[in-house]
Design an enzyme around this catalytic site. Structure first.
Site, short mmCIF file in Angstrom:
data_model
loop_
_atom_site.label_atom_id
_atom_site.label_comp_id
_atom_site.label_asym_id
_atom_site.label_seq_id
_atom_site.Cartn_x
_atom_site.Cartn_y
_atom_site.Cartn_z
CG ASP A 1 -1.89 1.11 1.42
OD1 ASP A 1 -2.64 1.34 0.24
OD2 ASP A 1 -1.94 1.89 2.46
C1 LIG Z 1 1.09 9.71 0.98
C2 LIG Z 1 1.99 9.09 -0.29
C3 LIG Z 1 2.05 7.68 -0.04
C4 LIG Z 1 0.71 7.11 -0.18
C5 LIG Z 1 0.55 5.78 0.49
C6 LIG Z 1 -0.70 5.36 1.21
C7 LIG Z 1 -1.83 5.06 0.48
C8 LIG Z 1 -2.76 4.91 1.14
O1 LIG Z 1 -2.96 4.18 1.98
S1 LIG Z 1 -4.31 5.91 0.82
C9 LIG Z 1 -5.17 5.40 2.16
C10 LIG Z 1 -6.18 4.30 1.78
N1 LIG Z 1 -7.20 4.69 0.70
C11 LIG Z 1 -8.19 5.56 0.99
O2 LIG Z 1 -8.49 5.89 2.21
C12 LIG Z 1 -9.12 5.94 -0.17
C13 LIG Z 1 -10.54 6.04 0.30
N2 LIG Z 1 -11.42 6.05 -0.85
C14 LIG Z 1 -11.68 7.58 -1.39
O3 LIG Z 1 -11.29 8.45 -0.61
C15 LIG Z 1 -12.52 7.45 -2.66
O4 LIG Z 1 -13.42 6.33 -2.69
C16 LIG Z 1 -11.50 7.86 -3.72
C17 LIG Z 1 -10.78 9.14 -3.65
C18 LIG Z 1 -10.59 6.68 -3.99
C19 LIG Z 1 -12.48 7.98 -5.10
O5 LIG Z 1 -13.44 8.72 -4.73
P1 LIG Z 1 -13.92 10.01 -5.65
O6 LIG Z 1 -13.04 11.07 -5.96
O7 LIG Z 1 -15.32 10.46 -5.45
O8 LIG Z 1 -13.77 9.24 -7.16
P2 LIG Z 1 -14.74 8.44 -8.01
O9 LIG Z 1 -15.70 9.39 -9.02
O10 LIG Z 1 -15.80 7.50 -7.20
O11 LIG Z 1 -14.25 7.63 -8.85
C20 LIG Z 1 -13.11 8.16 -9.82
C21 LIG Z 1 -12.83 6.94 -10.91
O12 LIG Z 1 -12.04 5.89 -10.15
C22 LIG Z 1 -12.98 4.63 -10.13
N3 LIG Z 1 -12.57 3.91 -8.79
C23 LIG Z 1 -12.87 4.99 -7.66
N4 LIG Z 1 -12.41 3.97 -6.57
C24 LIG Z 1 -12.30 2.62 -7.06
C25 LIG Z 1 -12.19 1.37 -6.71
N5 LIG Z 1 -11.93 1.18 -5.17
N6 LIG Z 1 -12.00 0.51 -7.50
C26 LIG Z 1 -12.12 0.49 -8.84
N7 LIG Z 1 -12.18 1.77 -9.42
C27 LIG Z 1 -12.75 2.88 -8.56
C28 LIG Z 1 -14.20 4.92 -10.38
O13 LIG Z 1 -14.79 3.92 -10.81
C29 LIG Z 1 -13.98 6.13 -11.36
O14 LIG Z 1 -13.46 5.81 -12.47
P3 LIG Z 1 -14.24 6.43 -14.04
O15 LIG Z 1 -13.54 7.83 -14.08
O16 LIG Z 1 -13.60 5.54 -14.96
O17 LIG Z 1 -15.68 6.24 -13.83
#
Ligand SMILES: CCCCCCCC(=O)SCCNC(=O)CCNC(=O)[C@H](O)C(C)(C)COP(=O)(O)OP(=O)(O)OC[C@H]1O[C@@H](n2cnc3c(N)ncnc32)[C@H](O)[C@@H]1OP(=O)(O)O
Length: 161
Positions: free
Chosen positions: A87
């Site tokens: 991750d």
């Molecule tokens: C700091 C630097 C290092 C980083 C390392 C650490 C990484 C992490 O751990 S990050 C923490 C864990 N992740 C999270 O907490 C994320 C939680 N989720 C979110 O915040 C939201 O669901 C987020 C931002 C991912 C998407 O939400 P949103 O901005 O509303 O986008 P949304 O419109 O739903 O989706 C955008 C596109 O992505 C796709 N998508 C979004 N989520 C997913 C998913 N889980 N699976 C598949 N596709 C997805 C959508 O289908 C859409 O595709 P298209 O443009 O083709 O229609």
């Protein structure tokens, strides 16, 4: 766990995280801030020790020591510890490639049991970018024959960053 095991587990071994020729150390905090503490936060601790690098093609690599506190099955890393590394490292690979993201989906395949107290290598690659979706693949291995885990990480760019 016996008291004698605990003593040896908390000893502070020196760990060689040096990279390969042609890799340049990558300063993750200067790009993403100091929040990468869950995996990278204790560089002298007994959980993970990590060092990030980029190669000449700017792919992100890491040397990672899975310390005694990552143990799951006896003598081997917990699957969640491997997923945590994937991750962080694969998300960071997207940031390093210029995409401010969060991880939307992460698939991890556990291919072989990873012995603890061992330094392994992570390599990553940005495989596609479609709109806001950035796909990063990576693997954790110690040599060509021994791949411990493979990860496929769908990152979603954060609007306005
Ligand atoms: C700091 C630097 C290092 C980083 C390392 C650490 C990484 C992490 O751990 S990050 C923490 C864990 N992740 C999270 O907490 C994320 C939680 N989720 C979110 O915040 C939201 O669901 C987020 C931002 C991912 C998407 O939400 P949103 O901005 O509303 O986008 P949304 O419109 O739903 O989706 C955008 C596109 O992505 C796709 N998508 C979004 N989520 C997913 C998913 N889980 N699976 C598949 N596709 C997805 C959508 O289908 C859409 O595709 P298209 O443009 O083709 O229609």
């Amino acid at each position: 766990m016996s008291a004698s095991n605990r003593v040896s587990d908390t000893a502070n071994p020196s760990v060689d995280l040096s990279g390969e020729e042609g890799w340049n150390e990558f300063d993750a905090p200067s790009l993403v801030g100091d929040s990468l503490r869950f995996v990278s936060g204790e560089p002298d601790g007994n959980r993970f020790r990590t060092r990030y690098y980029r190669d000449a093609e700017q792919h992100l690599h890491a040397r990672i020591w899975f310390g005694p506190e990552t143990e799951g099955p006896p003598g081997h890393a917990h699957g969640g510890s491997i997923a945590a590394v994937m991750d962080e490292a694969l998300g960071l690979a997207a940031w390093a490639a210029g995409y401010p993201i969060v991880v939307g989906n992460l698939n991890v395949s556990f291919r072989a049991m990873l012995p603890i107290k061992k330094v392994v290598t992570l390599e990553s690659q940005v495989v596609s970018v479609e709109g806001r979706k950035v796909m990063i693949h990576g693997k954790l291995f110690c040599d060509e024959e021994t791949v411990y885990a493979e990860g496929q990480c769908l990152c979603i760019t954060i609007p306005g960053r």
